[in-house]
Write a protein that holds these residues in place. Structure first.
Motif, PDB file in Angstrom:
ATOM      1  N   MET A   1       0.835  -1.197   0.000  1.00 24.63           N
ATOM      2  CA  MET A   1       0.000   0.000   0.000  1.00 24.63           C
ATOM      3  C   MET A   1       0.876   1.256   0.000  1.00 24.63           C
ATOM      4  O   MET A   1       0.608   2.231  -0.708  1.00 24.63           O
ATOM      5  N   VAL A   2       1.958   1.215   0.797  1.00 22.27           N
ATOM      6  CA  VAL A   2       2.882   2.362   0.844  1.00 22.27           C
ATOM      7  C   VAL A   2       3.539   2.546  -0.528  1.00 22.27           C
ATOM      8  O   VAL A   2       3.643   3.671  -1.036  1.00 22.27           O
ATOM      9  N   VAL A   3       3.953   1.439  -1.142  1.00 28.06           N
ATOM     10  CA  VAL A   3       4.588   1.526  -2.465  1.00 28.06           C
ATOM     11  C   VAL A   3       3.596   2.105  -3.480  1.00 28.06           C
ATOM     12  O   VAL A   3       3.963   2.937  -4.318  1.00 28.06           O
ATOM     13  N   GLY A   4       2.319   1.690  -3.392  1.00 25.79           N
ATOM     14  CA  GLY A   4       1.291   2.247  -4.282  1.00 25.79           C
ATOM     15  C   GLY A   4       1.175   3.759  -4.125  1.00 25.79           C
ATOM     16  O   GLY A   4       1.056   4.492  -5.119  1.00 25.79           O
ATOM     17  N   ALA A   5       1.256   4.237  -2.876  1.00 28.46           N
ATOM     18  CA  ALA A   5       1.178   5.687  -2.623  1.00 28.46           C
ATOM     19  C   ALA A   5       2.421   6.393  -3.171  1.00 28.46           C
ATOM     20  O   ALA A   5       2.326   7.471  -3.777  1.00 28.46           O
ATOM     21  N   VAL A   6       3.585   5.774  -2.970  1.00 30.12           N
ATOM     22  CA  VAL A   6       4.846   6.348  -3.499  1.00 30.12           C
ATOM     23  C   VAL A   6       4.749   6.489  -5.016  1.00 30.12           C
ATOM     24  O   VAL A   6       5.064   7.542  -5.590  1.00 30.12           O
ATOM     25  N   LEU A   7       4.306   5.402  -5.686  1.00 29.55           N
ATOM     26  CA  LEU A   7       4.262   5.412  -7.154  1.00 29.55           C
ATOM     27  C   LEU A   7       3.197   6.363  -7.683  1.00 29.55           C
ATOM     28  O   LEU A   7       3.391   7.000  -8.723  1.00 29.55           O
ATOM     29  N   SER A   8       2.077   6.486  -6.966  1.00 26.95           N
ATOM     30  CA  SER A   8       1.037   7.434  -7.390  1.00 26.95           C
ATOM     31  C   SER A   8       1.618   8.850  -7.429  1.00 26.95           C
ATOM     32  O   SER A   8       1.410   9.595  -8.387  1.00 26.95           O
ATOM     33  N   GLY A   9       2.366   9.206  -6.395  1.00 27.87           N
ATOM     34  CA  GLY A   9       2.984  10.534  -6.364  1.00 27.87           C
ATOM     35  C   GLY A   9       4.105  10.674  -7.374  1.00 27.87           C
ATOM     36  O   GLY A   9       4.206  11.679  -8.087  1.00 27.87           O
ATOM     37  N   ALA A  10       4.952   9.629  -7.440  1.00 28.59           N
ATOM     38  CA  ALA A  10       6.133   9.698  -8.315  1.00 28.59           C
ATOM     39  C   ALA A  10       5.738   9.831  -9.785  1.00 28.59           C
ATOM     40  O   ALA A  10       6.313  10.640 -10.523  1.00 28.59           O
ATOM     41  N   TYR A  11       4.737   9.060 -10.216  1.00 26.12           N
ATOM     42  CA  TYR A  11       4.335   9.125 -11.632  1.00 26.12           C
ATOM     43  C   TYR A  11       3.551  10.398 -11.940  1.00 26.12           C
ATOM     44  O   TYR A  11       3.600  10.896 -13.059  1.00 26.12           O
ATOM     45  N   PHE A  12       2.852  10.943 -10.928  1.00 26.06           N
ATOM     46  CA  PHE A  12       2.131  12.199 -11.144  1.00 26.06           C
ATOM     47  C   PHE A  12       3.113  13.305 -11.537  1.00 26.06           C
ATOM     48  O   PHE A  12       2.942  13.985 -12.543  1.00 26.06           O
ATOM     49  N   GLY A  13       4.157  13.472 -10.725  1.00 23.30           N
ATOM     50  CA  GLY A  13       5.114  14.544 -10.992  1.00 23.30           C
ATOM     51  C   GLY A  13       5.914  14.290 -12.249  1.00 23.30           C
ATOM     52  O   GLY A  13       6.194  15.210 -13.029  1.00 23.30           O
ATOM     53  N   ASP A  14       6.260  13.018 -12.450  1.00 25.41           N
ATOM     54  CA  ASP A  14       7.057  12.650 -13.611  1.00 25.41           C
ATOM     55  C   ASP A  14       6.351  13.028 -14.913  1.00 25.41           C
ATOM     56  O   ASP A  14       6.979  13.413 -15.894  1.00 25.41           O
ATOM     57  N   LYS A  15       5.022  12.927 -14.916  1.00 23.82           N
ATOM     58  CA  LYS A  15       4.263  13.253 -16.131  1.00 23.82           C
ATOM     59  C   LYS A  15       4.214  14.746 -16.403  1.00 23.82           C
ATOM     60  O   LYS A  15       4.134  15.176 -17.534  1.00 23.82           O
ATOM     61  N   LEU A  16       4.175  15.545 -15.323  1.00 25.74           N
ATOM     62  CA  LEU A  16       3.920  16.972 -15.499  1.00 25.74           C
ATOM     63  C   LEU A  16       5.185  17.813 -15.427  1.00 25.74           C
ATOM     64  O   LEU A  16       5.132  19.021 -15.550  1.00 25.74           O
ATOM     65  N   SER A  17       6.325  17.169 -15.208  1.00 28.58           N
ATOM     66  CA  SER A  17       7.551  17.951 -15.083  1.00 28.58           C
ATOM     67  C   SER A  17       8.215  18.128 -16.442  1.00 28.58           C
ATOM     68  O   SER A  17       8.461  17.154 -17.151  1.00 28.58           O
ATOM     69  N   PRO A  18       8.523  19.380 -16.828  1.00 20.52           N
ATOM     70  CA  PRO A  18       9.222  19.596 -18.099  1.00 20.52           C
ATOM     71  C   PRO A  18      10.651  19.040 -18.060  1.00 20.52           C
ATOM     72  O   PRO A  18      11.335  18.988 -19.072  1.00 20.52           O
ATOM     73  N   LEU A  19      11.100  18.597 -16.869  1.00 25.36           N
ATOM     74  CA  LEU A  19      12.446  18.028 -16.748  1.00 25.36           C
ATOM     75  C   LEU A  19      12.438  16.531 -17.002  1.00 25.36           C
ATOM     76  O   LEU A  19      13.481  15.898 -17.052  1.00 25.36           O
ATOM     77  N   SER A  20      11.231  15.935 -17.110  1.00 25.66           N
ATOM     78  CA  SER A  20      11.148  14.476 -17.211  1.00 25.66           C
ATOM     79  C   SER A  20      11.513  14.003 -18.615  1.00 25.66           C
ATOM     80  O   SER A  20      10.972  14.482 -19.604  1.00 25.66           O
ATOM     81  N   ASP A  21      12.438  13.039 -18.674  1.00 25.36           N
ATOM     82  CA  ASP A  21      12.860  12.554 -20.001  1.00 25.36           C
ATOM     83  C   ASP A  21      11.702  11.893 -20.744  1.00 25.36           C
ATOM     84  O   ASP A  21      11.567  12.032 -21.956  1.00 25.36           O
ATOM     85  N   SER A  22      10.805  11.215 -20.000  1.00 25.67           N
ATOM     86  CA  SER A  22       9.678  10.559 -20.692  1.00 25.67           C
ATOM     87  C   SER A  22       8.694  11.603 -21.237  1.00 25.67           C
ATOM     88  O   SER A  22       8.133  11.428 -22.319  1.00 25.67           O
ATOM     89  N   THR A  23       8.510  12.702 -20.498  1.00 27.81           N
ATOM     90  CA  THR A  23       7.609  13.766 -20.968  1.00 27.81           C
ATOM     91  C   THR A  23       8.177  14.433 -22.217  1.00 27.81           C
ATOM     92  O   THR A  23       7.463  14.672 -23.193  1.00 27.81           O
ATOM     93  N   VAL A  24       9.476  14.725 -22.189  1.00 27.54           N
ATOM     94  CA  VAL A  24      10.146  15.347 -23.343  1.00 27.54           C
ATOM     95  C   VAL A  24      10.103  14.413 -24.545  1.00 27.54           C
ATOM     96  O   VAL A  24       9.800  14.822 -25.672  1.00 27.54           O
ATOM     97  N   LEU A  25      10.364  13.120 -24.289  1.00 22.22           N
ATOM     98  CA  LEU A  25      10.369  12.127 -25.374  1.00 22.22           C
ATOM     99  C   LEU A  25       8.985  12.017 -26.019  1.00 22.22           C
ATOM    100  O   LEU A  25       8.853  12.022 -27.252  1.00 22.22           O
TER     101      LEU A  25
END
Length: 472
Positions: free
Chosen positions: A156-180
């Motif tokens: 459950m903790v890992v699910g919460a970590v990943l929910s937050g981590a992927y949220f920011g990763d999608k919206l950050s202009p610094l994210s390599d996956s977002t740029v790609l």
């Protein structure tokens, strides 16, 4: 990495492709589920299955080997980031950075809001740094430590970590996956992020509410506070705990937020960890530096703490690196012999409206993760495969970029043999299928994309097309 028309190979039939993929899935599941063999071995065997099919289709072995190398080359940045993150985790534990975050987390965070706090902290970290992997390896590891101390189930903790981590990763202009994704879909990165807001913000709110509701069942009354005390005491006795320990973390976050390149920044963070271990934790500098490669090891007698903090180091990433290299090669070969294109061509007839278009894009992204074994493969292939269908229905490319990101990035951590799945499972010691049910933000985003597609909400067209308004 386009399909090479100079070669004299024919395209595979849909039957050949389905047989190949069924065989791959059978090997992958039986190796990991029944025989207790590694997924890396299954992928290594799968490479030769695709090569055999390629030879049957009329390609030369040299052409196929070139395609294999090209596939790997396209994702090598992920390998370098992984190595840097491994080094960082090793020295940050040795330097007292991760232990300090865990200590303060246990001191200040109330059990009932812990899961929500985890989502928010990881979302902020990944927004600032642009990396879900870096977030998982820093804030994520610390929050898992806090959660374990509070007695909250690890998946459950890992699910919460990943929910937050992927949220920011999608919206950050610094994210390599977002740029790609933005560059593969030929969409301006700011426009891409703006269109993602319509999915990401509601998904964050939904998952935040869900984690808050679940969190209320972990109040101070039914949390073993004596356990929390003993963990804090053990950490305090082993490490010098102070706010000064948080400086390397802030430095790395600030550098990444200033758009400095990820690999040298994370490596510099790892060096700071070693310096901190030398200055503040009474470790000799050579041993501290060694933790970047070997990871941190501690025999404190406190079983929980040893298990939590004996990790990190470049060597801990070797298994993940192998998956990424073999997976990228597998994806490169499948793309080269035209297998993925044949699959998608078979459901082109199905795409008659924006709802089906959205579902098809999500499926393509997910299947690219399943068969390409890497998020990068998914983000490169999905736009290539789907763009004609968007143009045919006059749907704006911003919708293609948004759906690619949700189908490609947000499902990668759900596939046990994808780069993200392997990395997260190795990082937290929780198998993918155990944390999968708690990836609430990811599921919310997928459902929202499908709802938007079928209701025509937040869908933009390149020109007003009356047909699109009527088709549902």
């Amino acid at each position: 990495m386009n399909h090479n028309h100079e070669s004299h190979g024919r395209n595979p039939t849909i039957l050949e492709v389905l047989l190949l993929l069924a065989l791959f899935l059978a090997i992958a599941f039986s190796f990991t589920g029944i025989f207790d063999l590694s997924i890396q071995l299954a992928l290594f065997i799968a490479l030769f299955l695709v090569i055999m099919l390629g030879l049957r289709l009329g390609y030369t072995y040299n052409d196929l080997q070139e395609a294999l190398k090209n596939g790997i080359f396209n994702g090598l940045e992920a390998v370098l980031i992984l190595i840097a993150v491994g080094a960082l985790i090793g020295t940050w534990i040795a330097g007292g950075i991760v232990p300090s975050i865990i200590y303060y987390g246990l001191e200040f965070i109330h059990p009932s809001i812990f899961l929500l706090a985890t989502v928010i902290l990881c979302a902020i970290t990944s927004l600032a740094t642009g990396t879900s992997w870096g977030t998982a390896g820093t804030a994520g590891i610390a929050m898992v430590g806090v959660g374990e101390g509070l007695g909250i189930p690890l998946p459950m903790v890992v699910g919460a970590v990943l929910s937050g981590a992927y949220f920011g990763d999608k919206l950050s202009p610094l994210s390599d996956s977002t740029v790609l994704t933005a560059s593969m879909t030929k969409v301006n990165i700011v426009e891409h992020i703006k269109s993602l807001l319509f999915v990401s913000i509601p998904a964050l709110i939904i998952s935040g509410i869900a984690f808050t509701i679940v969190g209320f069942s972990y109040t101070a009354d039914n949390t073993d506070l004596s356990r929390v005390e003993s963990i804090m005491t053990a950490i305090g006795n082993t490490f010098h705990i102070s706010w000064i320990m948080l400086i390397p973390a802030l430095v790395v976050i600030v550098l990444l937020a200033m758009k400095k390149p990820a690999i040298p920044t994370i490596a510099f963070g790892a060096l700071l960890g070693a310096v901190w271990a030398f200055i503040f934790q009474n470790m000799d500098f050579i041993s501290a530096l060694g933790t970047a490669y070997e990871g941190f090891s501690l025999q404190s007698g406190n079983e929980f703490m040893d298990e939590l903090l004996n990790r990190g180091g470049i060597t801990s990433m070797v298994g993940s690196v192998m998956v990424i290299i073999l997976g990228l090669g597998f994806g490169g070969l499948l793309n080269y012999i035209g297998a993925l294109q044949v699959l998608v061509d078979s459901f082109k007839k199905f795409i008659k409206n924006t709802g089906r278009l959205s579902v098809s894009t999500l499926l393509t992204g997910f299947l690219s993760n399943v068969f390409g074994c890497a998020m990068y493969v998914s983000l490169i292939l999905t736009p290539k495969i789907m763009e004609k269908s968007y143009d045919r229905l006059n749907v704006d490319r911003r919708i293609l970029s948004r759906n690619t990101e949700v189908g490609g990035t947000l499902t990668s951590g759900m596939v046990p043999w994808s780069d993200n799945g392997i990395f997260m499972a190795a990082m937290f010691g929780v198998p993918v299928l155990q944390y999968l049910p708690y990836m609430w933000l990811n599921f919310a985003a997928i459902i929202l994309v499908i709802i938007y597609g079928y209701t025509n909400k937040f869908i933009w067209y390149t020109e007003r097309n009356p047909e699109n308004e009527q088709i549902r």
